[in-house]
Design a protein around this motif. Structure first.
Motif, PDB file in Angstrom:
ATOM      1  N   ALA A 109       0.946  -1.120  -0.153  1.00  0.00           N
ATOM      2  CA  ALA A 109      -0.038  -0.027  -0.025  1.00  0.00           C
ATOM      3  C   ALA A 109       0.758   1.391  -0.051  1.00  0.00           C
ATOM      4  O   ALA A 109       2.068   1.380   0.825  1.00  0.00           O
ATOM      5  CB  ALA A 109      -0.971  -0.003   1.463  1.00  0.00           C
ATOM      6  N   TYR A 110       0.617   2.373  -0.852  1.00  0.00           N
ATOM      7  CA  TYR A 110       1.312   3.433  -0.957  1.00  0.00           C
ATOM      8  C   TYR A 110       1.494   4.096   0.539  1.00  0.00           C
ATOM      9  O   TYR A 110       2.358   4.652   0.862  1.00  0.00           O
ATOM     10  CB  TYR A 110       0.469   4.405  -1.887  1.00  0.00           C
ATOM     11  CG  TYR A 110       0.647   4.005  -3.325  1.00  0.00           C
ATOM     12  CD1 TYR A 110       1.903   4.409  -3.869  1.00  0.00           C
ATOM     13  CD2 TYR A 110      -0.213   3.206  -3.868  1.00  0.00           C
ATOM     14  CE1 TYR A 110       2.030   4.130  -5.389  1.00  0.00           C
ATOM     15  CE2 TYR A 110      -0.347   2.907  -5.210  1.00  0.00           C
ATOM     16  CZ  TYR A 110       0.838   2.970  -5.941  1.00  0.00           C
ATOM     17  OH  TYR A 110       1.162   2.928  -7.196  1.00  0.00           O
ATOM     18  N   ARG A 111       0.381   4.082   1.259  1.00  0.00           N
ATOM     19  CA  ARG A 111       0.217   4.768   2.683  1.00  0.00           C
ATOM     20  C   ARG A 111       1.419   3.999   3.501  1.00  0.00           C
ATOM     21  O   ARG A 111       1.977   4.707   4.165  1.00  0.00           O
ATOM     22  CB  ARG A 111      -1.034   4.864   3.363  1.00  0.00           C
ATOM     23  CG  ARG A 111      -1.872   3.700   3.726  1.00  0.00           C
ATOM     24  CD  ARG A 111      -2.854   3.617   4.372  1.00  0.00           C
ATOM     25  NE  ARG A 111      -3.409   2.192   4.838  1.00  0.00           N
ATOM     26  CZ  ARG A 111      -4.065   1.537   4.086  1.00  0.00           C
ATOM     27  NH1 ARG A 111      -4.420   2.194   3.045  1.00  0.00           N
ATOM     28  NH2 ARG A 111      -4.312   0.263   4.539  1.00  0.00           N
ATOM     29  N   ASN A 112       1.520   2.583   3.416  1.00  0.00           N
ATOM     30  CA  ASN A 112       2.375   2.072   4.208  1.00  0.00           C
ATOM     31  C   ASN A 112       3.981   2.442   3.819  1.00  0.00           C
ATOM     32  O   ASN A 112       4.813   2.596   4.815  1.00  0.00           O
ATOM     33  CB  ASN A 112       2.304   0.452   4.043  1.00  0.00           C
ATOM     34  CG  ASN A 112       1.242  -0.001   4.988  1.00  0.00           C
ATOM     35  OD1 ASN A 112       0.533   0.835   5.299  1.00  0.00           O
ATOM     36  ND2 ASN A 112       0.827  -1.192   4.598  1.00  0.00           N
ATOM     37  N   TYR A 113       4.212   2.250   2.421  1.00  0.00           N
ATOM     38  CA  TYR A 113       5.309   2.749   1.819  1.00  0.00           C
ATOM     39  C   TYR A 113       5.863   4.201   2.513  1.00  0.00           C
ATOM     40  O   TYR A 113       6.765   4.350   2.801  1.00  0.00           O
ATOM     41  CB  TYR A 113       5.242   2.710   0.536  1.00  0.00           C
ATOM     42  CG  TYR A 113       6.693   3.353  -0.290  1.00  0.00           C
ATOM     43  CD1 TYR A 113       7.901   2.229  -0.251  1.00  0.00           C
ATOM     44  CD2 TYR A 113       6.714   4.113  -0.933  1.00  0.00           C
ATOM     45  CE1 TYR A 113       8.807   2.831  -0.801  1.00  0.00           C
ATOM     46  CE2 TYR A 113       7.804   4.746  -1.611  1.00  0.00           C
ATOM     47  CZ  TYR A 113       8.881   3.859  -1.595  1.00  0.00           C
ATOM     48  OH  TYR A 113      10.019   4.245  -2.413  1.00  0.00           O
ATOM     49  N   ILE A 114       5.077   5.237   2.367  1.00  0.00           N
ATOM     50  CA  ILE A 114       5.301   6.466   2.563  1.00  0.00           C
ATOM     51  C   ILE A 114       5.164   6.586   4.204  1.00  0.00           C
ATOM     52  O   ILE A 114       6.288   7.243   4.733  1.00  0.00           O
ATOM     53  CB  ILE A 114       4.441   7.540   1.930  1.00  0.00           C
ATOM     54  CG1 ILE A 114       4.596   7.624   0.565  1.00  0.00           C
ATOM     55  CG2 ILE A 114       4.464   8.658   2.544  1.00  0.00           C
ATOM     56  CD1 ILE A 114       3.604   8.521  -0.268  1.00  0.00           C
ATOM     57  N   THR A 115       4.395   6.322   4.873  1.00  0.00           N
ATOM     58  CA  THR A 115       4.548   6.241   6.320  1.00  0.00           C
ATOM     59  C   THR A 115       5.735   5.752   6.975  1.00  0.00           C
ATOM     60  O   THR A 115       6.174   6.151   7.971  1.00  0.00           O
ATOM     61  CB  THR A 115       3.090   6.181   7.073  1.00  0.00           C
ATOM     62  OG1 THR A 115       2.588   4.903   6.633  1.00  0.00           O
ATOM     63  CG2 THR A 115       1.999   7.195   6.681  1.00  0.00           C
ATOM     64  N   ALA A 116       5.915   4.625   6.517  1.00  0.00           N
ATOM     65  CA  ALA A 116       7.115   3.795   7.217  1.00  0.00           C
ATOM     66  C   ALA A 116       8.413   4.568   6.692  1.00  0.00           C
ATOM     67  O   ALA A 116       9.280   4.865   7.909  1.00  0.00           O
ATOM     68  CB  ALA A 116       7.173   2.291   6.251  1.00  0.00           C
ATOM     69  N   LYS A 117       8.339   5.295   5.722  1.00  0.00           N
ATOM     70  CA  LYS A 117       9.810   6.210   5.201  1.00  0.00           C
ATOM     71  C   LYS A 117       9.871   7.115   6.313  1.00  0.00           C
ATOM     72  O   LYS A 117      10.778   7.790   6.819  1.00  0.00           O
ATOM     73  CB  LYS A 117       9.793   6.405   3.956  1.00  0.00           C
ATOM     74  CG  LYS A 117      10.196   5.410   3.073  1.00  0.00           C
ATOM     75  CD  LYS A 117      10.781   5.906   1.873  1.00  0.00           C
ATOM     76  CE  LYS A 117      11.564   4.774   0.917  1.00  0.00           C
ATOM     77  NZ  LYS A 117      12.690   4.847   1.062  1.00  0.00           N
ATOM     78  N   TRP A 118       8.377   8.032   6.450  1.00  0.00           N
ATOM     79  CA  TRP A 118       8.367   9.012   7.259  1.00  0.00           C
ATOM     80  C   TRP A 118       8.740   8.768   8.783  1.00  0.00           C
ATOM     81  O   TRP A 118       9.356   9.392   9.414  1.00  0.00           O
ATOM     82  CB  TRP A 118       6.937   9.587   7.136  1.00  0.00           C
ATOM     83  CG  TRP A 118       6.388  10.865   7.932  1.00  0.00           C
ATOM     84  CD1 TRP A 118       6.878  12.034   7.852  1.00  0.00           C
ATOM     85  CD2 TRP A 118       5.439  10.677   8.995  1.00  0.00           C
ATOM     86  NE1 TRP A 118       6.111  13.123   8.649  1.00  0.00           N
ATOM     87  CE2 TRP A 118       5.552  12.319   9.602  1.00  0.00           C
ATOM     88  CE3 TRP A 118       4.886  10.069   9.791  1.00  0.00           C
ATOM     89  CZ2 TRP A 118       4.597  12.549  10.457  1.00  0.00           C
ATOM     90  CZ3 TRP A 118       4.006  10.368  11.043  1.00  0.00           C
ATOM     91  CH2 TRP A 118       4.007  11.713  11.244  1.00  0.00           C
ATOM     92  N   ALA A 119       8.067   7.625   9.424  1.00  0.00           N
ATOM     93  CA  ALA A 119       8.495   7.240  10.647  1.00  0.00           C
ATOM     94  C   ALA A 119       9.751   6.845  10.877  1.00  0.00           C
ATOM     95  O   ALA A 119      10.529   7.481  12.003  1.00  0.00           O
ATOM     96  CB  ALA A 119       7.525   5.872  11.291  1.00  0.00           C
ATOM     97  N   ALA A 120      10.449   6.259   9.981  1.00  0.00           N
ATOM     98  CA  ALA A 120      11.953   5.938  10.095  1.00  0.00           C
ATOM     99  C   ALA A 120      12.683   7.278  10.191  1.00  0.00           C
ATOM    100  O   ALA A 120      13.602   7.402  10.921  1.00  0.00           O
ATOM    101  CB  ALA A 120      12.260   5.050   8.905  1.00  0.00           C
ATOM    102  N   LEU A 121      12.469   8.199   9.258  1.00  0.00           N
ATOM    103  CA  LEU A 121      13.212   9.417   9.370  1.00  0.00           C
ATOM    104  C   LEU A 121      12.935  10.187  10.640  1.00  0.00           C
ATOM    105  O   LEU A 121      13.852  10.613  11.161  1.00  0.00           O
ATOM    106  CB  LEU A 121      12.604  10.439   8.408  1.00  0.00           C
ATOM    107  CG  LEU A 121      13.619  10.439   6.961  1.00  0.00           C
ATOM    108  CD1 LEU A 121      12.699  11.376   5.907  1.00  0.00           C
ATOM    109  CD2 LEU A 121      15.025  10.844   7.087  1.00  0.00           C
ATOM    110  N   LEU A 122      11.746  10.158  11.198  1.00  0.00           N
ATOM    111  CA  LEU A 122      11.356  10.957  12.205  1.00  0.00           C
ATOM    112  C   LEU A 122      12.186  10.294  13.500  1.00  0.00           C
ATOM    113  O   LEU A 122      12.709  10.729  14.368  1.00  0.00           O
ATOM    114  CB  LEU A 122       9.891  10.807  12.678  1.00  0.00           C
ATOM    115  CG  LEU A 122       8.792  11.920  11.928  1.00  0.00           C
ATOM    116  CD1 LEU A 122       7.561  11.695  12.309  1.00  0.00           C
ATOM    117  CD2 LEU A 122       9.753  13.328  11.966  1.00  0.00           C
ATOM    118  N   ALA A 123      12.360   9.022  13.557  1.00  0.00           N
ATOM    119  CA  ALA A 123      12.788   8.233  14.677  1.00  0.00           C
ATOM    120  C   ALA A 123      14.334   8.772  14.743  1.00  0.00           C
ATOM    121  O   ALA A 123      14.667   9.107  15.665  1.00  0.00           O
ATOM    122  CB  ALA A 123      12.834   6.575  14.275  1.00  0.00           C
TER     123      ALA A 123
END
Lengths: 258, 67
Positions: A109-123
């Motif tokens: 899912a696109y939302r998984n792809y993007i939110t995972a990248k976002w969350a990793a960057l935020l971490a």
């Protein structure tokens, strides 16, 4: 779970390209450089010399609250630059090299792809901010006077929202453009534009994310969280989430159009 | 000069030097392990070693080729 797999892939990639080492170290350097150099300014001036005998330079004694703002000032300029540059290729680069097609060809899912990248960057960004500001706090306590752990943690939390917005802007442009350089440029340009607009319409945009550091300074000085600070933080979070949703929609459209 | 060196509080300055050393060492290890970089490797070697503090950072951001 698919999201966790994508998130874990990002985190291990950060290990492989050493981001977990150099980003926190750079944040520490940025956060402590002003407290230390201001403390040693009299000695530095003396050693440089060139001043006539008997010159007395009155340097202001900085209060701990002011020194915290110096650290945040460095993070707001060079720290934001580092975040922008290290995140400019996170999606754009993968789209360019075709990696994202390999990933998104599977039922991801696109939302998984993007939110995972976002969350990793935020971490990564939040961890670096935490370490950097704690280092700054350590130096402030040695060199300038006492500052409670409570207030520095509040500074970290509220300032983290601002960096969250920076990450979200970068992710948003990542989905629009495939060239990392353009992503970085537009991210910086957007942040500068936001601060100009905030200054021009300062009487209307009271809760603009750019005012966050101003309210933070108030908080450190007075020791109480103003409602303006809370609302600014809420506005910042809402804009970040809005950008994230826009990024998901943009990537969906782009990839379907291809 | 001697005086100044004596007045420096090493407890304050040492952590900064250590951080810079770690950045240089990690960047050099990464450089030797990398199969290819953006631009010649010897150039990055000198940038990391000679450009104070920001050399390793520039390498991490621009030097590593992404693939």
């Amino acid at each position: 779970m698919q999201w966790m797999a994508l998130f874990r892939k990002e985190i291990t990639e950060y290990w492989r390209n050493k981001k977990w080492i150099w980003v926190p170290l750079v944040f520490i350097l940025l956060a402590i450089i002003d407290p230390v150099s201001n403390y040693y300014l009299p000695q530095i001036l003396e050693s440089v010399g060139g001043l006539p005998d008997g010159t007395v330079i009155e340097l202001p004694d900085f209060a701990p609250a002011e020194v915290v703002m110096m650290s945040l000032g460095q993070l707001s300029s060079l720290g934001v630059l580092v975040i922008t540059l290290m995140s400019m290729a996170t999606i754009a680069g993968e789209r360019r090299s075709g990696v994202s097609e390999l990933i998104l060809v599977k039922p991801v899912a696109y939302r998984n792809y993007i939110t995972a990248k976002w969350a990793a960057l935020l971490a990564l960004v939040w961890a670096s901010l935490l370490i950097g500001m704690l280092a700054s706090w350590y130096y402030i306590n040695i060199l300038y006077g006492e500052l409670s752990l409570h207030s520095i943690l509040l500074v970290i939390i509220f300032y983290g929202f601002w960096l969250t917005l920076v990450v979200s802007v970068s992710i948003f442009y990542n989905t629009l453009f495939k060239t990392p350089g353009i992503v970085a440029f537009l991210t910086i340009a957007t942040i500068i534009l936001m601060s100009i607009v905030t200054q021009i319409f300062s009487h209307v945009l009271v809760w603009s994310p750019n005012n966050l550091t101003m309210y933070l300074m108030e908080m450190v000085q007075t020791g109480s969280i103003s409602s303006d600070l809370v609302w600014t933080a809420i506005v910042t979070i809402i804009i970040s989430i809005g950008l994230l949703i826009a990024a998901i929609i943009a990537l969906k459209k782009k990839e379907l159009a291809n | 000069m001697q005086e100044i060196i004596e007045t420096i509080n090493w407890a304050i300055v040492t952590p900064i030097l250590i951080i810079q050393a770690i950045l240089i060492i990690v960047a050099l290890i990464d450089l030797t392990k990398a199969e290819s970089t953006n631009g010649p490797k010897w150039m990055w070697f000198f940038i990391i070693l000679l450009v104070n503090t920001i050399g390793p950072i520039i390498y991490f951001i621009f030097g590593r080729s992404r693939d």
